[in-house]
Motif scaffolding. Structure first.
Motif, PDB file in Angstrom:
ATOM      1  N   TYR A 121       0.852  -1.184   0.000  1.00  0.00           N
ATOM      2  CA  TYR A 121       0.000   0.000   0.000  1.00  0.00           C
ATOM      3  C   TYR A 121       0.890   1.238   0.000  1.00  0.00           C
ATOM      4  CZ  TYR A 121      -3.096  -3.598   1.957  1.00  0.00           C
ATOM      5  OH  TYR A 121      -3.797  -4.761   2.197  1.00  0.00           O
ATOM      6  N   LYS A 122       0.596   2.152  -0.897  1.00  0.00           N
ATOM      7  CA  LYS A 122       1.384   3.379  -1.025  1.00  0.00           C
ATOM      8  C   LYS A 122       0.635   4.530  -0.361  1.00  0.00           C
ATOM      9  CE  LYS A 122       3.767   5.801  -4.796  1.00  0.00           C
ATOM     10  NZ  LYS A 122       3.822   5.873  -6.277  1.00  0.00           N
ATOM     11  N   ALA A 123       1.273   5.167   0.614  1.00  0.00           N
ATOM     12  CA  ALA A 123       0.626   6.285   1.303  1.00  0.00           C
ATOM     13  C   ALA A 123       0.453   7.456   0.346  1.00  0.00           C
ATOM     14  CB  ALA A 123       1.455   6.707   2.509  1.00  0.00           C
ATOM     15  N   ARG A 124      -0.701   8.087   0.406  1.00  0.00           N
ATOM     16  CA  ARG A 124      -0.966   9.260  -0.425  1.00  0.00           C
ATOM     17  C   ARG A 124      -0.558  10.520   0.337  1.00  0.00           C
ATOM     18  NH1 ARG A 124      -4.348   7.782  -4.741  1.00  0.00           N
ATOM     19  NH2 ARG A 124      -5.555   5.863  -4.436  1.00  0.00           N
ATOM     20  N   ALA A 125      -0.023  11.492  -0.402  1.00  0.00           N
ATOM     21  CA  ALA A 125       0.494  12.708   0.231  1.00  0.00           C
ATOM     22  C   ALA A 125      -0.574  13.445   1.023  1.00  0.00           C
ATOM     23  CB  ALA A 125       1.093  13.632  -0.828  1.00  0.00           C
ATOM     24  N   GLY A 126      -1.811  13.417   0.556  1.00  0.00           N
ATOM     25  CA  GLY A 126      -2.878  14.136   1.245  1.00  0.00           C
ATOM     26  C   GLY A 126      -3.632  13.283   2.238  1.00  0.00           C
ATOM     27  N   PRO A 204       5.948  15.782   5.320  1.00  0.00           N
ATOM     28  CA  PRO A 204       4.741  16.317   4.680  1.00  0.00           C
ATOM     29  C   PRO A 204       4.314  15.550   3.444  1.00  0.00           C
ATOM     30  CG  PRO A 204       6.621  17.735   4.264  1.00  0.00           C
ATOM     31  CD  PRO A 204       7.065  16.745   5.292  1.00  0.00           C
ATOM     32  N   GLY A 205       5.265  14.912   2.748  1.00  0.00           N
ATOM     33  CA  GLY A 205       4.915  14.158   1.548  1.00  0.00           C
ATOM     34  C   GLY A 205       4.455  12.741   1.821  1.00  0.00           C
ATOM     35  N   GLY A 257       4.152  15.412  -6.736  1.00  0.00           N
ATOM     36  CA  GLY A 257       2.907  14.740  -6.392  1.00  0.00           C
ATOM     37  C   GLY A 257       3.172  13.402  -5.760  1.00  0.00           C
ATOM     38  N   GLU A 258       2.125  12.788  -5.222  1.00  0.00           N
ATOM     39  CA  GLU A 258       2.302  11.557  -4.473  1.00  0.00           C
ATOM     40  C   GLU A 258       2.669  10.378  -5.345  1.00  0.00           C
ATOM     41  OE1 GLU A 258      -1.474   9.391  -5.520  1.00  0.00           O
ATOM     42  OE2 GLU A 258       0.057   8.752  -4.142  1.00  0.00           O
ATOM     43  N   ASP A 259       2.523  10.499  -6.632  1.00  0.00           N
ATOM     44  CA  ASP A 259       2.917   9.408  -7.505  1.00  0.00           C
ATOM     45  C   ASP A 259       4.088   9.794  -8.390  1.00  0.00           C
ATOM     46  OD1 ASP A 259      -0.420   8.137  -7.882  1.00  0.00           O
ATOM     47  OD2 ASP A 259       1.203   7.430  -6.624  1.00  0.00           O
ATOM     48  N   GLY A 260       4.874  10.769  -7.941  1.00  0.00           N
ATOM     49  CA  GLY A 260       6.058  11.138  -8.694  1.00  0.00           C
ATOM     50  C   GLY A 260       5.791  12.215  -9.715  1.00  0.00           C
ATOM     51  N   GLY A 261       4.543  12.641  -9.866  1.00  0.00           N
ATOM     52  CA  GLY A 261       4.211  13.706 -10.790  1.00  0.00           C
ATOM     53  C   GLY A 261       4.363  15.035 -10.102  1.00  0.00           C
ATOM     54  N   THR A 262       3.466  15.960 -10.388  1.00  0.00           N
ATOM     55  CA  THR A 262       3.630  17.287  -9.831  1.00  0.00           C
ATOM     56  C   THR A 262       2.411  17.780  -9.096  1.00  0.00           C
ATOM     57  OG1 THR A 262       3.032  18.125 -11.997  1.00  0.00           O
ATOM     58  CG2 THR A 262       5.363  18.072 -11.469  1.00  0.00           C
ATOM     59  N   GLY A 263       1.595  16.885  -8.573  1.00  0.00           N
ATOM     60  CA  GLY A 263       0.491  17.290  -7.725  1.00  0.00           C
ATOM     61  C   GLY A 263      -0.822  17.315  -8.465  1.00  0.00           C
ATOM     62  N   GLY A 264      -1.882  17.795  -7.846  1.00  0.00           N
ATOM     63  CA  GLY A 264      -3.196  17.787  -8.454  1.00  0.00           C
ATOM     64  C   GLY A 264      -3.662  19.179  -8.789  1.00  0.00           C
ATOM     65  N   GLY A 265      -4.100  19.409 -10.021  1.00  0.00           N
ATOM     66  CA  GLY A 265      -4.482  20.746 -10.439  1.00  0.00           C
ATOM     67  C   GLY A 265      -3.238  21.580 -10.666  1.00  0.00           C
ATOM     68  N   GLU A 279      -5.095  13.575 -12.886  1.00  0.00           N
ATOM     69  CA  GLU A 279      -6.261  13.375 -12.039  1.00  0.00           C
ATOM     70  C   GLU A 279      -5.928  12.379 -10.938  1.00  0.00           C
ATOM     71  OE1 GLU A 279     -10.876  11.797 -12.405  1.00  0.00           O
ATOM     72  OE2 GLU A 279      -9.632  12.033 -14.177  1.00  0.00           O
ATOM     73  N   GLY A 280      -6.288  12.726  -9.720  1.00  0.00           N
ATOM     74  CA  GLY A 280      -6.028  11.832  -8.599  1.00  0.00           C
ATOM     75  C   GLY A 280      -4.715  12.098  -7.903  1.00  0.00           C
ATOM     76  N   ALA A 281      -3.796  12.845  -8.555  1.00  0.00           N
ATOM     77  CA  ALA A 281      -2.535  13.183  -7.898  1.00  0.00           C
ATOM     78  C   ALA A 281      -2.794  14.275  -6.877  1.00  0.00           C
ATOM     79  CB  ALA A 281      -1.507  13.648  -8.926  1.00  0.00           C
ATOM     80  N   GLU A 282      -1.959  14.330  -5.850  1.00  0.00           N
ATOM     81  CA  GLU A 282      -2.215  15.246  -4.756  1.00  0.00           C
ATOM     82  C   GLU A 282      -0.966  16.002  -4.376  1.00  0.00           C
ATOM     83  OE1 GLU A 282      -3.371  12.189  -2.151  1.00  0.00           O
ATOM     84  OE2 GLU A 282      -5.500  12.479  -2.465  1.00  0.00           O
TER      85      GLU A 282
END
Length: 387
Positions: A121-126, A204-205, A257-265, A279-282
């Protein structure tokens, strides 16, 4: 991890590491942006050299993150899971090529490779580690299940959060080994401190994975996203909380972002013209830290950090011996043996071969080498570490 997380050339005074580099990100320079490349985005199950997701980490050319590569190199030598990585050259359309650090992003294949018959299970940043009641689906906003979807769910995570939240200190000390592989967890906590990682499971991440062994019915904690390593206080001892090295100095040029991207929005603080995020990144929750997205000077609280599992483990005397042993063993492997310096020299050569000018590599490697040397010297004087 935050995009402002590379090794800043020159380091900082007072035994601190490189701090947080401020990257001047722009949609006009796509070769410098952090990217999450999903190989199977349009074709289910497609992979490249066994990878479905590859992350191009923040920092390019002279700012390529040697600190993250060094952390991964050292962890790989301990037998614990570590993402594969390598330096590569990225070219987008007619833009100049840029040298980047390419890192395996934890995905289904990564989870299946974790030792034993495990659900990861991968913890989500938010997200949160709080107990949220007896419905496993309520934990989907805090954890992403990477493998065995359909045959397993988040019930083990639900039970772990409930026990950590409701157990007394006596129960926690007596029964932690029923829920968690204590030796493995001591190894994880010691590693984060030794590598001066501000943004671990308590950061925080929320950069961590929970691996649940279906045979032993116990969890292990795995790290990932090490772009804030070697940026805390180089003199910090085993029981000191690792803080952020250096100041952020104004708004960061984006966050990871939580999946290595740059966040959501497109959050406040990112450059104009930045593309919308997956979508779905936080975004990591930076709280009210001065200079952070949405933050303000003078407000209390700072970054929202902390993790009950880690904090209770470190606070209780019952785990002092197992933690001290893990810390001493890893200190020998990382620093006393000279491996950190040797690995850094090897990585500097790799970055030069990939195309970063030798002068720039030596500047960055020199700053990181100073931090490693300071860390080694400080720990060598600490009797808790050397015995």
């Amino acid at each position: 991890g935050a995009v402002g997380g590379g090794q800043a050339p020159g380091g900082a005074a007072g035994g601190r590491g490189g701090g947080m580099t401020q990257y001047d990100l722009s949609a006009d320079k796509p070769e410098e942006l952090p990217w999450l490349i999903k190989i199977d985005e349009y074709v289910e199950g497609r992979a490249y050299q066994g990878e479905r997701e590859i992350s191009l980490r923040p920092g390019s050319n002279a700012q390529v993150p040697l600190n993250e590569a060094l952390a991964l190199s050292l962890i790989d030598g301990t037998g614990e899971p570590a993402e594969r990585y390598g330096f590569t050259e990225l070219k987008v359309n007619n833009r100049p090529a840029a040298v980047r650090l390419m890192v395996e992003n934890p995905d289904t294949e990564y989870a299946e490779a974790v030792g034993g018959e495990s659900v990861v299970y991968k913890a989500r940043a938010g997200g949160t580690f709080d107990y949220q009641g007896g419905d496993p689906s309520k934990y989907e906003t805090s954890f992403r299940q990477l493998n065995k979807v359909g045959s397993q769910d988040l019930e083990p995570v639900m039970k772990l959060t409930e026990w950590v939240e409701k157990s007394s200190d006596e129960e926690f000390a007596a029964d932690l080994g029923t829920y968690v592989d204590v030796d493995s967890f001591a190894h994880y906590v010691a590693t984060q401190n030794l590598l001066m990682n501000f943004d671990d499971m308590a950061g925080p991440g929320k950069n961590y994975l929970l691996g649940y062994d279906l045979n032993s019915k116990r969890f292990s904690v795995l790290g990932w996203d090490y772009n804030l390593t070697f940026s805390g206080d180089a003199t910090a001892g085993p029981n000191e909380q690792m803080g952020m090295g250096g100041g952020m100095g104004g708004r960061p040029g984006g966050t990871g972002g939580e999946d290595g991207g740059t966040g959501g929005g497109t959050p406040e603080g990112l450059p104009e013209g930045m593309p919308e995020l997956p979508e779905g990144a936080e975004m990591p929750d930076f709280g009210d830290m001065p200079g952070a997205p949405g933050g303000g000077a003078g407000k209390g609280g700072g970054m929202r950090s902390g993790h009950a599992l880690k904090e209770r483990f470190l606070e209780l005397d019952a785990f002092d011996a197992v933690y001290r042993k893990a810390y001493q063993d890893l200190y020998e492997k990382f620093y006393a043996s000279g491996k950190a310096v040797k690995s850094l020299d090897d990585l500097a050569e790799q970055a030069t071969r990939a195309g970063v000018p030798a002068k720039d590599v030596e500047t960055a490697a020199g700053a990181l080498r100073t931090t490693v040397t300071q860390r080694t010297a400080a720990l060598a004087k600490n009797k808790e570490v050397t015995g």
